[in-house]
Each structure stands twice: as structure tokens, then as C-alpha cells.
Design a protein around this motif. Structure first.
Motif, mmCIF file in Angstrom:
data_model
loop_
_atom_site.group_PDB
_atom_site.id
_atom_site.type_symbol
_atom_site.label_atom_id
_atom_site.label_comp_id
_atom_site.label_asym_id
_atom_site.label_seq_id
_atom_site.Cartn_x
_atom_site.Cartn_y
_atom_site.Cartn_z
ATOM 1 N N ILE A 60 0.814 -1.210 0.000
ATOM 2 C CA ILE A 60 0.000 0.000 0.000
ATOM 3 C C ILE A 60 0.849 1.262 0.000
ATOM 4 C CG2 ILE A 60 -1.670 1.349 1.345
ATOM 5 C CD1 ILE A 60 -3.032 -1.269 2.058
ATOM 6 N N PRO A 61 1.809 1.437 0.911
ATOM 7 C CA PRO A 61 2.652 2.630 0.816
ATOM 8 C C PRO A 61 3.438 2.682 -0.492
ATOM 9 C CG PRO A 61 3.468 1.118 2.506
ATOM 10 C CD PRO A 61 2.120 0.649 2.123
ATOM 11 N N ALA A 62 3.839 1.513 -1.021
ATOM 12 C CA ALA A 62 4.546 1.484 -2.303
ATOM 13 C C ALA A 62 3.633 1.975 -3.421
ATOM 14 C CB ALA A 62 5.036 0.065 -2.601
ATOM 15 N N TYR A 63 2.376 1.551 -3.367
ATOM 16 C CA TYR A 63 1.402 2.011 -4.371
ATOM 17 C C TYR A 63 1.171 3.512 -4.259
ATOM 18 C CZ TYR A 63 -3.148 3.065 -6.364
ATOM 19 O OH TYR A 63 -4.160 3.644 -7.063
ATOM 20 N N MET A 64 1.045 4.007 -3.052
ATOM 21 C CA MET A 64 0.821 5.439 -2.849
ATOM 22 C C MET A 64 1.983 6.254 -3.421
ATOM 23 S SD MET A 64 -0.689 5.049 1.027
ATOM 24 C CE MET A 64 -0.586 6.777 1.459
ATOM 25 N N ARG A 65 3.202 5.777 -3.202
ATOM 26 C CA ARG A 65 4.365 6.476 -3.751
ATOM 27 C C ARG A 65 4.352 6.444 -5.272
ATOM 28 N NH1 ARG A 65 6.955 3.728 0.524
ATOM 29 N NH2 ARG A 65 7.664 2.107 -0.926
ATOM 30 N N SER A 66 3.945 5.316 -5.843
ATOM 31 C CA SER A 66 3.923 5.205 -7.303
ATOM 32 C C SER A 66 2.900 6.156 -7.912
ATOM 33 C CB SER A 66 3.622 3.756 -7.717
ATOM 34 O OG SER A 66 2.279 3.395 -7.452
ATOM 35 N N VAL A 67 1.765 6.326 -7.241
ATOM 36 C CA VAL A 67 0.743 7.256 -7.735
ATOM 37 C C VAL A 67 1.270 8.686 -7.718
ATOM 38 C CG1 VAL A 67 -1.501 8.295 -7.207
ATOM 39 C CG2 VAL A 67 -1.227 5.819 -7.104
ATOM 40 N N VAL A 68 1.902 9.073 -6.624
ATOM 41 C CA VAL A 68 2.445 10.423 -6.503
ATOM 42 C C VAL A 68 3.540 10.655 -7.538
ATOM 43 C CG1 VAL A 68 3.746 11.989 -5.013
ATOM 44 C CG2 VAL A 68 1.835 10.669 -4.077
ATOM 45 N N ASN A 69 4.418 9.678 -7.712
ATOM 46 C CA ASN A 69 5.510 9.828 -8.681
ATOM 47 C C ASN A 69 4.981 9.953 -10.104
ATOM 48 O OD1 ASN A 69 7.457 9.700 -6.685
ATOM 49 N ND2 ASN A 69 7.749 7.480 -6.884
ATOM 50 N N LEU A 70 3.964 9.162 -10.433
ATOM 51 C CA LEU A 70 3.372 9.238 -11.762
ATOM 52 C C LEU A 70 2.744 10.604 -11.989
ATOM 53 C CD1 LEU A 70 2.547 7.918 -14.444
ATOM 54 C CD2 LEU A 70 0.494 7.045 -13.287
ATOM 55 N N CYS A 71 2.046 11.086 -10.965
ATOM 56 C CA CYS A 71 1.402 12.389 -11.064
ATOM 57 C C CYS A 71 2.441 13.493 -11.255
ATOM 58 C CB CYS A 71 0.565 12.649 -9.822
ATOM 59 S SG CYS A 71 -0.491 14.110 -9.922
ATOM 60 N N LYS A 72 3.553 13.394 -10.543
ATOM 61 C CA LYS A 72 4.609 14.405 -10.683
ATOM 62 C C LYS A 72 5.239 14.374 -12.068
ATOM 63 C CE LYS A 72 5.952 14.856 -5.824
ATOM 64 N NZ LYS A 72 7.027 14.636 -4.810
ATOM 65 N N SER A 73 5.338 13.195 -12.645
ATOM 66 C CA SER A 73 6.001 13.062 -13.941
ATOM 67 C C SER A 73 5.136 13.546 -15.097
ATOM 68 C CB SER A 73 6.416 11.608 -14.181
ATOM 69 O OG SER A 73 5.274 10.782 -14.363
ATOM 70 N N GLN A 74 3.800 13.370 -14.991
ATOM 71 C CA GLN A 74 2.954 13.753 -16.115
ATOM 72 C C GLN A 74 1.951 14.860 -15.795
ATOM 73 O OE1 GLN A 74 1.156 9.969 -17.153
ATOM 74 N NE2 GLN A 74 -0.456 10.150 -15.608
ATOM 75 N N GLY A 75 1.799 15.179 -14.513
ATOM 76 C CA GLY A 75 0.928 16.292 -14.133
ATOM 77 C C GLY A 75 -0.536 15.943 -13.989
ATOM 78 N N PHE A 76 -0.898 14.716 -14.310
ATOM 79 C CA PHE A 76 -2.302 14.304 -14.211
ATOM 80 C C PHE A 76 -2.380 12.821 -13.898
ATOM 81 C CE2 PHE A 76 -1.110 13.416 -18.583
ATOM 82 C CZ PHE A 76 -1.686 12.177 -18.836
#
Length: 203
Positions: A60-76
Motif C-alpha cells: 500500500i505505501p509502495a502504491y501510494m508512492r507510485s501514484v504520486v511519482n506518476l502524477c509528478k512526472s505527467q501532471g495528471f
């Protein structure tokens, strides 16, 4: 087995609701103070629960980090039905704004995807009931992941037989968007008014 070391079938409604509060609080970034308020326990006990939760479910924390990182990389980000939302604050130099955007990003993917499925259920059940003008049933309200219908008592069992399988059919609900690997069981309650609802079981 559940975190309470019980078979899932033995978990009580109150235990399930308490666990849901823990999951929501942790996933959406609530700290020990907030979780303590939600569960009516001390912040120290709440911290222990958060720590235990993260250790037991490291994905779960790994998934949360992946969501944030993806959002930072593409903005959406997108939901499972491909609805898109932009998060301009995700790269803010203001740490408060950035933290808020990160919480919103995680919330959007989870809650937004749940809303996709719920909306699909609402539309598909309404289409099915519209094809049966002989039934006296109408949708009154839609609240989060719950729908409330007003149904004539003589048509109750028939309406349930129509609505329940639609809401539990993940392949039909999600169509070409996504293939869910987990079931979506539906809990049905009936009553003469909202204050006197009780679980419905087929006779």
C-alpha cells in the motif's frame, strides 16, 4: 485471515467498519491525531495502528508512492475508466500545497475509480428497470457507493433479482475499461423508511 486473526466470515460488522476507517485514514494521509479522533483512541495507539498497518501491507505505501511519482512526472492521473484530472499543485515549491496535491492525487485514483463503477451500476440498473414498466420502482438518491430505490412491496423481490446481479457483474460494469480480479458483493437492505432498514436475505 483478517488482521484480527479471524476468518473473514467471522469478522463482525463493527470490526469491518472500524477497519475501513483505518484504511481510509492511512491511505488518505491522516496522521495519528486524526486517526485517534476517528477511532476514539489515543494518538499513541493510533500511531501503533498506522505502523502495524504499513508493515503488514507494504504494497500500500509502495502504491501510494507510485501514484504520486506518476502524477509528478505527467501532471495528471486517470481513473480506471480513463477520466483524467490535472494536479497543478503537485510540483509546487510550497510544501503544504504539494502535500495537499499528493493526498488529492491518491484520493482521486481510488475514489474516482470507485465512482466510475458506482455510476456504471446506477446507469445499467436504471436501463434494466426502465425495460420493465410493469414494476413500480424508482431511484431516489445515490450516496457514495450506495443507491436507494423506492419500490412497491409487491415488486421488491423482482427488483432485487434485477438489480443485484447487475451490480455484482464486474465484467459488465467495467466493460472494455478494466478487468477486475476481485468480486464486488452487494449488501441489500430493505425497510419502510430509511431509519428502519434491515439486511435483506432471499427466502
Amino acid at each position: 485471515m483478517s488482521r484480527l486473526d479471524k476468518d473473514v466470515s467471522e469478522v463482525t460488522t463493527s470490526e469491518r467498519e472500524r477497519t475501513k476507517r483505518v484504511v481510509y485514514s492511512v491511505v488518505y494521509g491522516a496522521g495519528r491525531e486524526k486517526l485517534g479522533e476517528v477511532l476514539d483512541i489515543s494518538p499513541l495507539d493510533a500511531k501503533d495502528i498506522i505502523t502495524s498497518f504499513m508493515k503488514r501491507f507494504p504494497g500500500i505505501p509502495a502504491y501510494m508512492r507510485s501514484v504520486v511519482n506518476l502524477c509528478k512526472s505527467q501532471g495528471f492521473l486517470t481513473t480506471i475508466f480513463n477520466r483524467r484530472r490535472f494536479f497543478p499543485g503537485i510540483k509546487s515549491q510550497d510544501s503544504v500545497i504539494q502535500a495537499q496535491a499528493e493526498r488529492q492525487a491518491i484520493n482521486f485514483v481510488i475514489q474516482g475509480s470507485a465512482a466510475d463503477i458506482s455510476k456504471a451500476a446506477m446507469v445499467q440498473t436504471e436501463v434494466a428497470l426502465a425495460s420493465r414498466p410493469d414494476l413500480d420502482a424508482k431511484l431516489l438518491i445515490h450516496i457514495h457507493d450506495e443507491m436507494v430505490w423506492e419500490v412497491c412491496s409487491k415488486d421488491l423481490d423482482t427488483v432485487i433479482d434485477i438489480v443485484e446481479p447487475i451490480m455484482e457483474n464486474t465484467q459488465q460494469l467495467c466493460g472494455p475499461f478494466v478487468h477486475l480480479t476481485v468480486p464486488l458483493p452487494v449488501a441489500i437492505c430493505t425497510g419502510t423508511n430509511w431509519a428502519h432498514m434491515h439486511p435483506w436475505t432471499k427466502e
